[in-house]
Design an enzyme around this catalytic site. Structure first.
Site, short mmCIF file in Angstrom:
data_model
loop_
_atom_site.label_atom_id
_atom_site.label_comp_id
_atom_site.label_asym_id
_atom_site.label_seq_id
_atom_site.Cartn_x
_atom_site.Cartn_y
_atom_site.Cartn_z
N LYS A 10 0.84 -1.21 0.00
CA LYS A 10 0.00 0.00 0.00
C LYS A 10 0.87 1.25 0.00
O LYS A 10 0.59 2.21 -0.72
CB LYS A 10 -0.91 0.02 1.24
CG LYS A 10 -2.00 -1.03 1.25
CD LYS A 10 -2.77 -0.95 2.57
CE LYS A 10 -3.57 -2.20 2.84
NZ LYS A 10 -4.17 -2.22 4.18
N GLN A 69 -3.40 -1.03 10.30
CA GLN A 69 -3.43 -2.34 9.65
C GLN A 69 -4.02 -3.36 10.62
O GLN A 69 -3.51 -3.57 11.72
CB GLN A 69 -1.99 -2.73 9.23
CG GLN A 69 -1.91 -4.05 8.48
CD GLN A 69 -2.66 -4.03 7.13
OE1 GLN A 69 -2.68 -3.03 6.44
NE2 GLN A 69 -3.30 -5.14 6.80
N ASP A 108 -9.82 4.37 5.91
CA ASP A 108 -10.27 2.98 5.82
C ASP A 108 -11.78 2.86 6.07
O ASP A 108 -12.36 1.79 5.87
CB ASP A 108 -9.52 2.11 6.86
CG ASP A 108 -8.45 1.26 6.21
OD1 ASP A 108 -8.48 1.08 4.98
OD2 ASP A 108 -7.57 0.77 6.95
#
Ligand SMILES: NC(=O)c1ccc[n+]([C@@H]2O[C@H](COP(=O)([O-])OP(=O)(O)OC[C@H]3O[C@@H](n4cnc5c(N)ncnc54)[C@H](O)[C@@H]3O)[C@@H](O)[C@H]2O)c1
Length: 319
Positions: free
Chosen positions: A69, A113, A136
């Site tokens: 990413k 994450q 996110d």
């Protein structure tokens, strides 16, 4: 016997084969577009978008995902970096680190994450991220906005599925869609977007959607899938979607990714659908890997640039 070979070839030629949705190509096109937009944005004197990932511990799969990413984000011109923290970090110290990034005006997007170690309360951590930096889309407020059809950050994987459907031009209006998997980060946002009204601030896809989960009776799953124009599967159950469950010409978007060991002892990533078998039934199908995954990375960039533009607008309004 001699006749069999040409007949076999002929029957293969006559067997309808699904169009394979090339996620890598679609993602590359989207990333090129974002890169161009960011170049123009920075050239016009705006701040370069900035993203920070928080990685707790050293789980190899998580490290690989975060690295991918960050590298891809840098390539499109996003200032991207990873904050690496030990797996022993306390909840309190992790929240403090998130707050540091929340208060840093240079940072537009923050992602944690997942999964985090067991002693960390994941929900509390997702809610600790500034709601406007939550690229996110895991903050409870952003989940609420999604359900209320308001503009928000849609989780990248779910947004990737919706973008794929739009880009390929799959008709969803009044069509039957089945979503397998109800997780808050993947299945639920997809389901929400699929059935929502297109006239909303966050335009939905107007499908008649059904959500299946681990306690859906297997015979019901078969029945729903057989009548579906679109099957979206995000379960992590390899082989869940079998050819006989697929209506001819249906679109299959396979989000699932599971590492299996083949009978030859090789390690391999597979999706939820029996890919080879479904090729002969479906109209469109995503490979897994190589379908939703690459587009997910592009959607994270899209969300980060969106956060950057939102902050820019807020700053201009304050002047
Ligand atoms: N391609 C990507 O970018 C990407 C991103 C995130 C997750 N994934 C993959 O997607 C899959 C789902 O991820 P997740 O985080 O939502 O997982 P999860 O474990 O949180 O959720 C799995 C869901 O599948 C449902 N399920 C389990 N068995 C089922 C069955 N027999 N029939 C119908 N539903 C069933 C469960 O009820 C659950 O809602 C995993 O394979 C994951 O690796 C891919």
């Amino acid at each position: 016997m001699r006749l069999l070979t040409p007949l076999k070839t002929l029957s293969r030629l006559l067997t309808p084969t699904a169009k394979i949705i090339d996620g890598k190509k679609i993602s590359a096109d989207i990333q090129n577009g974002i890169k161009e937009e960011i170049n123009g944005w920075v050239a016009a004197g705006h701040k370069r978008p900035a993203l920070r990932a928080i990685l707790v511990g050293d789980d190899p799969a998580s490290c690989t995902y975060v690295n991918k990413k960050m590298i891809a984000s840098r390539e499109v011109g996003i200032d991207s970096d990873t904050v690496r923290l030990p797996s022993t970090i306390s909840q309190e110290d992790l929240v403090k680190k998130i707050e540091e990034l929340n208060n840093d005006n240079n940072i537009d997007g923050i992602l944690i994450q997942l999964p985090v170690p067991d002693h960390i309360n994941e929900r509390e951590i997702c809610n600790a991220v500034h709601v406007d930096k939550d690229v996110d889309g895991f903050h409870v407020t952003n989940i609420g906005k999604l359900v209320a059809n308001q503009d928000t950050f849609i989780p990248a994987t779910s947004l990737a599925v919706i973008e794929l459907i739009r880009i390929i031009g799959i008709d969803t209006f009044g069509k039957r869609a089945v979503v397998c998997g109800r997780s808050k980060n993947v299945g639920l946002p997809i389901f929400q977007m699929l059935h929502a009204d297109y006239r909303n601030e966050l335009p939905g896809l107007e499908a008649t959607a059904i959500m299946c989960h681990r306690n859906t009776k297997p015979e019901d799953l078969v029945m729903y899938c057989q009548s579906a124009d679109i099957i979206i599967t995000a379960t992590g159950v390899p082989g869940l979607i079998k050819p006989h469950m697929v209506k001819e010409g249906a679109c299959i978007i396979d989000v699932g990714l599971t590492r299996i060991t083949t009978p030859e002892g090789k390690s391999k990533l597979v999706g939820d659908a029996d890919y080879e078998g479904c090729l002969a039934r479906a109209g469109y199908i995503t490979p897994a890997p190589g379908g939703v995954g690459p587009v997910t990375v592009a959607m994270l960039m899209k969300n980060t640039f969106k956060a950057c533009k939102n902050f820019d607008r807020q700053r201009s309004n304050q002047k």
